[in-house]
Scaffold this active site. Sequence first.
Site, PDB file in Angstrom:
ATOM      1  N   GLY A  14      42.722  32.627  50.846  1.00  9.84           N
ATOM      2  CA  GLY A  14      42.366  31.646  49.830  1.00  9.84           C
ATOM      3  C   GLY A  14      40.918  31.632  49.399  1.00  9.84           C
ATOM      4  O   GLY A  14      40.397  30.575  49.041  1.00  9.84           O
ATOM      5  N   ASN A  16      39.762  32.944  46.639  1.00  7.51           N
ATOM      6  CA  ASN A  16      39.776  32.604  45.214  1.00  7.51           C
ATOM      7  C   ASN A  16      40.072  31.120  45.009  1.00  7.51           C
ATOM      8  O   ASN A  16      39.547  30.502  44.079  1.00  7.51           O
ATOM      9  CB  ASN A  16      40.801  33.462  44.462  1.00  7.51           C
ATOM     10  CG  ASN A  16      40.217  34.798  44.045  1.00  7.51           C
ATOM     11  OD1 ASN A  16      39.208  34.869  43.362  1.00  7.51           O
ATOM     12  ND2 ASN A  16      40.853  35.876  44.466  1.00  7.51           N
ATOM     13  N   LEU A  95      57.369  36.173  40.628  1.00 10.79           N
ATOM     14  CA  LEU A  95      58.069  34.955  40.239  1.00 10.79           C
ATOM     15  C   LEU A  95      59.331  35.272  39.442  1.00 10.79           C
ATOM     16  O   LEU A  95      59.385  36.264  38.714  1.00 10.79           O
ATOM     17  CB  LEU A  95      57.146  34.071  39.410  1.00 10.79           C
ATOM     18  CG  LEU A  95      55.884  33.572  40.117  1.00 10.79           C
ATOM     19  CD1 LEU A  95      54.948  32.895  39.121  1.00 10.79           C
ATOM     20  CD2 LEU A  95      56.237  32.618  41.250  1.00 10.79           C
ATOM     21  N   HIS A 111      44.018  39.964  39.743  1.00 16.24           N
ATOM     22  CA  HIS A 111      44.407  41.245  40.362  1.00 16.24           C
ATOM     23  C   HIS A 111      43.161  42.090  40.588  1.00 16.24           C
ATOM     24  O   HIS A 111      42.303  42.184  39.703  1.00 16.24           O
ATOM     25  CB  HIS A 111      45.393  41.992  39.469  1.00 16.24           C
ATOM     26  CG  HIS A 111      45.885  43.266  40.074  1.00 16.24           C
ATOM     27  ND1 HIS A 111      46.843  43.292  41.067  1.00 16.24           N
ATOM     28  CD2 HIS A 111      45.521  44.564  39.858  1.00 16.24           C
ATOM     29  CE1 HIS A 111      47.053  44.552  41.426  1.00 16.24           C
ATOM     30  NE2 HIS A 111      46.272  45.330  40.709  1.00 16.24           N
TER      31      HIS A 111
END
Length: 208
Positions: A14, A16, A95, A111
Amino acid sequence: MSSVNIGVLISGSGTNLEALINSIDKGYINGKIKVVISNREDAYGLERAKKNLIEALYINRKEFNNDIEFDLKILDELENRQVELVVLAGYLKVLSKKFVNHYKNRIINIHPSLIPSFCGKGYYGERVHRAVLEYGVKITGATVHFVDEGADTGPIILQEAVIVDDNDTIDTLKEKVLKIEHKLLPMAVKLFCENKLEVIGRKVVIRY
């Protein structure tokens, strides 16, 4: 302009997410993270969320019959908190179509390469940087994009390049790219929250 409700999906440490939290705290982003959801119980990003008094949820894929049911559960949790923007900050699952269509052009992903290079199925985390080094390219970087039904195929919002040095390792390259990620992701979220992003076909136009 009212604050935008944000939901963040993570699978790992985490960093970001931390960059987003810091940017919101400083007033750079006109948004509020309503919930952080992880598909991994040991994701340190959940602890980061709790330390910042943000609701943190672990949802176990094994409790559902298939990926669609799993995604619908996440969708319910986001909807219950009136989330308007979904940010994938190191979320390692593709997703479902229903999820993507529900939040069309309202899901942002980061990315660690210059898409369309070194992206798609199987390209995530250190695998990306290993592939970059093995191929011998001279530049790499990071990309923030909207999410569609494919893997890393949605319209690109922001990109920035970094030089690949001859003596770079996976770790040194990862650190270089992370610095860019921690700048680009908050920037993209800021632009979204200020309603400055317009998707025209495959192009994202920034309306300053």
